[in-house]
Write a protein that holds these residues in place. Structure first.
Motif, PDB file in Angstrom:
ATOM      1  N   VAL A  67       0.814  -1.212   0.000  1.00 34.50           N
ATOM      2  CA  VAL A  67       0.000   0.000   0.000  1.00 34.50           C
ATOM      3  C   VAL A  67       0.849   1.265   0.000  1.00 34.50           C
ATOM      4  O   VAL A  67       0.637   2.174  -0.814  1.00 34.50           O
ATOM      5  N   LEU A  68       1.832   1.349   0.899  1.00 36.24           N
ATOM      6  CA  LEU A  68       2.560   2.603   1.094  1.00 36.24           C
ATOM      7  C   LEU A  68       3.361   3.032  -0.135  1.00 36.24           C
ATOM      8  O   LEU A  68       3.235   4.185  -0.571  1.00 36.24           O
ATOM      9  N   PRO A  69       4.186   2.169  -0.739  1.00 36.65           N
ATOM     10  CA  PRO A  69       4.895   2.605  -1.952  1.00 36.65           C
ATOM     11  C   PRO A  69       3.950   3.000  -3.080  1.00 36.65           C
ATOM     12  O   PRO A  69       4.195   3.972  -3.792  1.00 36.65           O
ATOM     13  N   MET A  70       2.860   2.242  -3.248  1.00 37.89           N
ATOM     14  CA  MET A  70       1.915   2.548  -4.311  1.00 37.89           C
ATOM     15  C   MET A  70       1.292   3.925  -4.110  1.00 37.89           C
ATOM     16  O   MET A  70       1.206   4.737  -5.037  1.00 37.89           O
ATOM     17  N   LEU A  71       0.883   4.226  -2.876  1.00 33.17           N
ATOM     18  CA  LEU A  71       0.250   5.510  -2.599  1.00 33.17           C
ATOM     19  C   LEU A  71       1.232   6.658  -2.772  1.00 33.17           C
ATOM     20  O   LEU A  71       0.883   7.717  -3.310  1.00 33.17           O
ATOM     21  N   LEU A  72       2.461   6.485  -2.317  1.00 34.97           N
ATOM     22  CA  LEU A  72       3.443   7.557  -2.439  1.00 34.97           C
ATOM     23  C   LEU A  72       3.794   7.830  -3.897  1.00 34.97           C
ATOM     24  O   LEU A  72       3.844   8.985  -4.331  1.00 34.97           O
ATOM     25  N   CYS A  73       4.043   6.772  -4.662  1.00 30.52           N
ATOM     26  CA  CYS A  73       4.365   6.945  -6.085  1.00 30.52           C
ATOM     27  C   CYS A  73       3.188   7.576  -6.820  1.00 30.52           C
ATOM     28  O   CYS A  73       3.370   8.465  -7.672  1.00 30.52           O
ATOM     29  N   LEU A  74       1.996   7.135  -6.487  1.00 33.65           N
ATOM     30  CA  LEU A  74       0.799   7.688  -7.111  1.00 33.65           C
ATOM     31  C   LEU A  74       0.613   9.151  -6.721  1.00 33.65           C
ATOM     32  O   LEU A  74       0.253   9.998  -7.555  1.00 33.65           O
ATOM     33  N   GLY A  75       0.887   9.482  -5.445  1.00 35.48           N
ATOM     34  CA  GLY A  75       0.741  10.854  -4.991  1.00 35.48           C
ATOM     35  C   GLY A  75       1.684  11.807  -5.694  1.00 35.48           C
ATOM     36  O   GLY A  75       1.295  12.900  -6.110  1.00 35.48           O
ATOM     37  N   VAL A  76       2.941  11.391  -5.829  1.00 32.50           N
ATOM     38  CA  VAL A  76       3.926  12.224  -6.518  1.00 32.50           C
ATOM     39  C   VAL A  76       3.527  12.440  -7.969  1.00 32.50           C
ATOM     40  O   VAL A  76       3.577  13.562  -8.497  1.00 32.50           O
ATOM     41  N   THR A  77       3.105  11.381  -8.635  1.00 29.19           N
ATOM     42  CA  THR A  77       2.767  11.469 -10.057  1.00 29.19           C
ATOM     43  C   THR A  77       1.515  12.308 -10.289  1.00 29.19           C
ATOM     44  O   THR A  77       1.476  13.165 -11.175  1.00 29.19           O
ATOM     45  N   ILE A  78       0.480  12.071  -9.474  1.00 26.87           N
ATOM     46  CA  ILE A  78      -0.752  12.842  -9.614  1.00 26.87           C
ATOM     47  C   ILE A  78      -0.518  14.308  -9.293  1.00 26.87           C
ATOM     48  O   ILE A  78      -1.052  15.207  -9.944  1.00 26.87           O
ATOM     49  N   GLY A  79       0.305  14.562  -8.268  1.00 27.02           N
ATOM     50  CA  GLY A  79       0.571  15.936  -7.885  1.00 27.02           C
ATOM     51  C   GLY A  79       1.340  16.724  -8.922  1.00 27.02           C
ATOM     52  O   GLY A  79       1.179  17.947  -9.037  1.00 27.02           O
ATOM     53  N   ALA A  80       2.158  16.039  -9.710  1.00 28.08           N
ATOM     54  CA  ALA A  80       3.019  16.741 -10.660  1.00 28.08           C
ATOM     55  C   ALA A  80       2.390  16.931 -12.029  1.00 28.08           C
ATOM     56  O   ALA A  80       2.567  17.986 -12.656  1.00 28.08           O
ATOM     57  N   TYR A  81       1.634  15.951 -12.513  1.00 28.28           N
ATOM     58  CA  TYR A  81       1.280  15.999 -13.935  1.00 28.28           C
ATOM     59  C   TYR A  81       0.373  17.163 -14.340  1.00 28.28           C
ATOM     60  O   TYR A  81       0.572  17.757 -15.419  1.00 28.28           O
ATOM     61  N   PRO A  82      -0.627  17.591 -13.528  1.00 31.12           N
ATOM     62  CA  PRO A  82      -1.410  18.751 -13.963  1.00 31.12           C
ATOM     63  C   PRO A  82      -0.563  20.019 -14.020  1.00 31.12           C
ATOM     64  O   PRO A  82      -0.756  20.868 -14.897  1.00 31.12           O
ATOM     65  N   VAL A  83       0.389  20.135 -13.073  1.00 35.63           N
ATOM     66  CA  VAL A  83       1.250  21.316 -13.025  1.00 35.63           C
ATOM     67  C   VAL A  83       2.206  21.324 -14.208  1.00 35.63           C
ATOM     68  O   VAL A  83       2.388  22.351 -14.879  1.00 35.63           O
ATOM     69  N   VAL A  84       2.839  20.181 -14.473  1.00 33.24           N
ATOM     70  CA  VAL A  84       3.772  20.099 -15.601  1.00 33.24           C
ATOM     71  C   VAL A  84       3.059  20.387 -16.920  1.00 33.24           C
ATOM     72  O   VAL A  84       3.567  21.134 -17.767  1.00 33.24           O
ATOM     73  N   SER A  85       1.889  19.818 -17.093  1.00 29.85           N
ATOM     74  CA  SER A  85       1.133  20.051 -18.329  1.00 29.85           C
ATOM     75  C   SER A  85       0.773  21.523 -18.483  1.00 29.85           C
ATOM     76  O   SER A  85       0.868  22.089 -19.571  1.00 29.85           O
ATOM     77  N   GLU A  86       0.375  22.159 -17.382  1.00 30.10           N
ATOM     78  CA  GLU A  86      -0.005  23.572 -17.422  1.00 30.10           C
ATOM     79  C   GLU A  86       1.200  24.460 -17.712  1.00 30.10           C
ATOM     80  O   GLU A  86       1.117  25.415 -18.499  1.00 30.10           O
ATOM     81  N   LEU A  87       2.344  24.145 -17.104  1.00 34.54           N
ATOM     82  CA  LEU A  87       3.528  24.996 -17.243  1.00 34.54           C
ATOM     83  C   LEU A  87       4.142  24.935 -18.632  1.00 34.54           C
ATOM     84  O   LEU A  87       4.725  25.928 -19.099  1.00 34.54           O
ATOM     85  N   PHE A  88       4.032  23.811 -19.303  1.00 38.92           N
ATOM     86  CA  PHE A  88       4.688  23.671 -20.601  1.00 38.92           C
ATOM     87  C   PHE A  88       3.676  23.609 -21.747  1.00 38.92           C
ATOM     88  O   PHE A  88       3.692  24.471 -22.628  1.00 38.92           O
ATOM     89  N   ALA A  89       2.806  22.635 -21.743  1.00 38.46           N
ATOM     90  CA  ALA A  89       1.822  22.538 -22.822  1.00 38.46           C
ATOM     91  C   ALA A  89       0.787  23.655 -22.740  1.00 38.46           C
ATOM     92  O   ALA A  89       0.265  24.100 -23.761  1.00 38.46           O
ATOM     93  N   GLY A  90       0.504  24.123 -21.525  1.00 37.11           N
ATOM     94  CA  GLY A  90      -0.484  25.185 -21.368  1.00 37.11           C
ATOM     95  C   GLY A  90      -0.082  26.465 -22.065  1.00 37.11           C
ATOM     96  O   GLY A  90      -0.937  27.242 -22.528  1.00 37.11           O
ATOM     97  N   GLU A  91       1.223  26.725 -22.167  1.00 33.71           N
ATOM     98  CA  GLU A  91       1.699  27.928 -22.860  1.00 33.71           C
ATOM     99  C   GLU A  91       1.343  27.902 -24.338  1.00 33.71           C
ATOM    100  O   GLU A  91       1.110  28.951 -24.952  1.00 33.71           O
ATOM    101  N   LYS A  92       1.303  26.696 -24.910  1.00 34.89           N
ATOM    102  CA  LYS A  92       0.952  26.591 -26.332  1.00 34.89           C
ATOM    103  C   LYS A  92      -0.540  26.805 -26.531  1.00 34.89           C
ATOM    104  O   LYS A  92      -0.961  27.429 -27.511  1.00 34.89           O
TER     105      LYS A  92
END
Length: 395
Positions: A187-212
């Motif tokens: 449970v713990l590794p899965m939740l942590l890896c999922l948390g990091v990935t979910i937390g980053a992807y909307p921000v990364v998409s907005e910062l780079f692809a959002g500019e286009k």
């Protein structure tokens, strides 16, 4: 403006933009936290023992003497005589159903055999436990009759027992604690890896692809700020949000386990220092975040729009979560130092060591070093791509 100030300006500007967007902030912080709370409670339910009392619907012609004997030996077995046992069990009015011969006890006493047919819902955890309880009791009755027949025939009962097999765990922990630790290592590794990935992807998409999507990329590229400074500033914002999400998620997960669970908490209670698990977990997650955000950054730069960027992030999310299940197939005794150099999977091995109180500092260093080195390679690749107008200005 000095280079250091330019980086700080980019970081502050992009961070303020993210904080102003309340929907994105809620998506990357509170949604994962609610998801993790739900998952923790789900896995806690998997470890929860089913109801001890077992209700069995039997046919009206079933041998009452046998049913009374079964109930006498196990008070948790409650028998209900009904017209249609299968229909009763299907309607949820009993845990399972059983058809019994009318003269079952007489047949067994006279040296014959009786027929028993048990019906259960294989998808119901309580039903599966009920079948196990009833089957064990029937086996005990069967063994008693077989022993009586052997005694009557002057054959020692131990003739049927040629082996005495005992299975015991290597550790001194109880079976329940071992099960809790095993579940927490998944449970713990899965939740942590999922948390990091979910937390980053909307921000990364907005910062780079959002500019286009916003048509501001052309104006941004003619500013005096170097491409590398822009990239590193945006990347740092994504790392910050990702680590904040991981911190909130890990804190919420451990608090829920400690205060709202009984079985998963046994794993924490058995640890010498749960706080050390939090500290080591955050160090490992920090290195993991740098790696996964660097990969997400490359995907977002390649994307021509937010929609395309989000479609790229889905397989990356799976890539981050799947290795967390590696520890299910590799035991502690099979784990080697080399495995802690395997990206993405190493965090699972490291957290498992912490949960089982077998932490080794060199394994933490190997985990962080391998993740950071790969993150640096991917970040350098992202810088080269970000310097190419063919990707930034692609229509």
């Amino acid at each position: 403006m000095p280079k250091k100030n330019l980086f700080a300006h980019v970081y502050r500007k992009e961070m303020l933009e993210i904080l102003r967007d309340k929907r994105t902030f809620l998506l990357v912080v509170f949604l994962p936290m609610l998801l993790f709370v739900g998952l923790v409670l789900f896995y806690e339910n998997m470890l929860t023992s089913p109801n001890e009392e077992v209700t069995v619907a039997v046919n009206k012609t079933a041998d009452s003497a046998l049913l009374d004997e079964l109930h006498r030996q196990n008070k948790d077995l409650i028998f209900q005589k009904v017209r249609d046992p299968k229909a009763t069990a299907s309607a949820g009015d009993s845990d399972i159903a059983m058809l019994v011969d009318p003269n079952a006890l007489t047949e067994m006493t006279n040296g014959g055999s009786a027929s028993f047919v048990i019906y259960s819902d294989s998808s119901d955890k309580n039903a599966a436990a009920a079948v196990a309880t009833l089957s064990a009791q029937l086996s005990a009755v069967d063994k008693a009759f077989v022993t009586a027949r052997l005694t009557k025939a002057d054959v020692p009962a131990k003739t049927l027992d040629s082996m005495n097999v005992q299975i015991k765990p290597l550790s001194d922990d109880s079976a329940e604690t071992d099960a809790s630790r095993l579940m927490l290592t998944i449970v713990l590794p899965m939740l942590l890896c999922l948390g990091v990935t979910i937390g980053a992807y909307p921000v990364v998409s907005e910062l780079f692809a959002g500019e286009k999507d916003k048509k501001i990329i052309d104006a941004l590229l003619v500013t005096p700020v170097k491409r590398g400074t822009l990239l590193f500033g945006k990347w740092s914002v994504a790392i910050t949000v990702s680590l904040f999400t991981a911190f909130v998620s890990l804190t919420a997960t451990l608090l829920i386990i400690f205060f709202a669970t009984t079985h998963l908490r046994k794993a924490l209670d058995a640890m010498s220092s749960p706080l050390a698990l939090f500290a080591v977990g955050m160090l490992a997650v920090a290195s993991f975040a740098t790696l996964i955000v660097s990969i997400q950054t490359i995907a977002a730069i390649f994307a021509k729009s937010m929609k395309e960027a989000n479609s790229y992030q889905s397989p990356i999310m799976m890539l981050a979560v799947i290795p967390s299940f590696v520890t299910m197939f590799i035991s502690m005794s099979q784990t080697t130092t080399a495995m802690f150099f395997i990206p993405l999977a190493n965090i699972s091995f490291l957290l498992r060591e912490m949960i089982y109180d077998q932490f080794v500092w060199t394994h933490l260093l190997a985990t962080m070093a391998s993740n950071l080195i790969l993150a640096a390679i991917f970040l350098y690749a992202a810088k080269r791509i970000y310097s190419n107008n063919n990707y930034l200005l692609a229509k």
